[in-house]
Write an enzyme that holds these catalytic residues in place. Sequence first.
Site, PDB file in Angstrom:
ATOM      1  N   ASP A 237       0.827  -1.207   0.000  1.00 52.11           N
ATOM      2  CA  ASP A 237       0.000   0.000   0.000  1.00 52.11           C
ATOM      3  C   ASP A 237       0.861   1.257   0.000  1.00 52.11           C
ATOM      4  O   ASP A 237       0.491   2.276  -0.550  1.00 52.11           O
ATOM      5  CB  ASP A 237      -0.931   0.002   1.221  1.00 52.11           C
ATOM      6  CG  ASP A 237      -1.912  -1.151   1.128  1.00 52.11           C
ATOM      7  OD1 ASP A 237      -2.737  -1.158   0.190  1.00 52.11           O
ATOM      8  OD2 ASP A 237      -1.809  -2.080   1.952  1.00 52.11           O
TER       9      ASP A 237
ATOM     10  N   GLU B 225       0.526 -12.720   4.658  1.00 52.47           N
ATOM     11  CA  GLU B 225       1.582 -12.077   3.868  1.00 52.47           C
ATOM     12  C   GLU B 225       2.870 -11.977   4.669  1.00 52.47           C
ATOM     13  O   GLU B 225       3.957 -12.240   4.166  1.00 52.47           O
ATOM     14  CB  GLU B 225       1.140 -10.677   3.427  1.00 52.47           C
ATOM     15  CG  GLU B 225       0.071 -10.683   2.345  1.00 52.47           C
ATOM     16  CD  GLU B 225      -0.477  -9.309   2.047  1.00 52.47           C
ATOM     17  OE1 GLU B 225      -0.440  -8.426   2.920  1.00 52.47           O
ATOM     18  OE2 GLU B 225      -0.941  -9.107   0.906  1.00 52.47           O
TER      19      GLU B 225
HETATM   20  O1  DER Z   1      -3.144  -5.925   1.253  1.00 56.82           O
HETATM   21  C1  DER Z   1      -2.008  -5.935   0.769  1.00 56.82           C
HETATM   22  O2  DER Z   1      -0.938  -5.912   1.436  1.00 56.82           O
HETATM   23  C2  DER Z   1      -1.893  -5.879  -0.727  1.00 56.82           C
HETATM   24  O3  DER Z   1      -0.646  -6.356  -1.165  1.00 56.82           O
HETATM   25  C3  DER Z   1      -2.063  -4.432  -1.082  1.00 56.82           C
HETATM   26  O4  DER Z   1      -1.252  -3.710  -0.253  1.00 56.82           O
HETATM   27  C4  DER Z   1      -1.709  -4.102  -2.516  1.00 56.82           C
HETATM   28  O5  DER Z   1      -2.891  -3.892  -3.146  1.00 56.82           O
HETATM   29  P1  DER Z   1      -2.966  -3.480  -4.680  1.00 56.82           P
HETATM   30  O6  DER Z   1      -1.894  -4.274  -5.401  1.00 56.82           O
HETATM   31  O7  DER Z   1      -4.356  -3.897  -5.071  1.00 56.82           O
HETATM   32  O8  DER Z   1      -2.726  -1.999  -4.761  1.00 56.82           O
END
Ligand code: DER
Length: 228
Positions: free
Chosen positions: A87, A106
């Site tokens: 993000d 994650e």
């Molecule tokens: O939730 C998370 O950590 C995702 O990796 C997010 O941060 C990235 O979302 P996006 O690729 O849809 O911008």
Amino acid sequence: DRLDKEKQRAAAQALRWVRDGMLVGLGSGSTAAYFIQLLGQTLRGGQLQIQATATSLATEALARRAGIPLLEPRRGLRFDLTVDGADEIGPRLTLIKGGGGALLREKVLATSSDYLLIIADSSKLVPQLGQFPLPLEVVPFALPWVLDTVALLGGNPKLRLDKKKAPQPAHSDQGNILVDCHFKSLPDPNQLALQLQDIPGIVEHGLFLGLASAAIVAEGDQLLLLRP
Ligand code: DER
């Protein structure tokens, strides 16, 4: 639109890090979704064989549809490469993650990987973390006290509502509550991470510090490769 094209370009570039026989961690979010689609196509083309584990139930469903062989968690399982979104990408590749609610799995995969490659559009690059509200995963019982304590730390915590069943709170794949904490600024992410880790009931927070090995950021038709 422009950011979507950037996501796709960053995802396509990340394929070059995947080698035959690798164990790959699959991230969550829209940028990781592009990577998963492209990885599935590459496997179907027979160019390489890999096995993978997903960082969310949503990613698991995408990976299955893409025909990517999946591994269940097991002792001693380490990943050669995990590819994931973010993000915010701050100084020294410090990250805020969790916008998609997958921060716990994650971070588990990020810490069990030899190489964590972040893929992102240009909107994610920031001079200092903290514009994006910091996600927390909280055990339901502990929620009131966690909200009080985070507020004492200068945060403005808000319950994340379920997209479909609002005003019900959103839940993680683990069934915990997701809280988004707005901080005026985050001058010292390391200190905040330590303080959050001391609050009982916070299962995980979205500060990923010292975990990313590199980041591919697409900016217009440029591709930046950033290292810590
Ligand atoms: O939730 C998370 O950590 C995702 O990796 C997010 O941060 C990235 O979302 P996006 O690729 O849809 O911008």
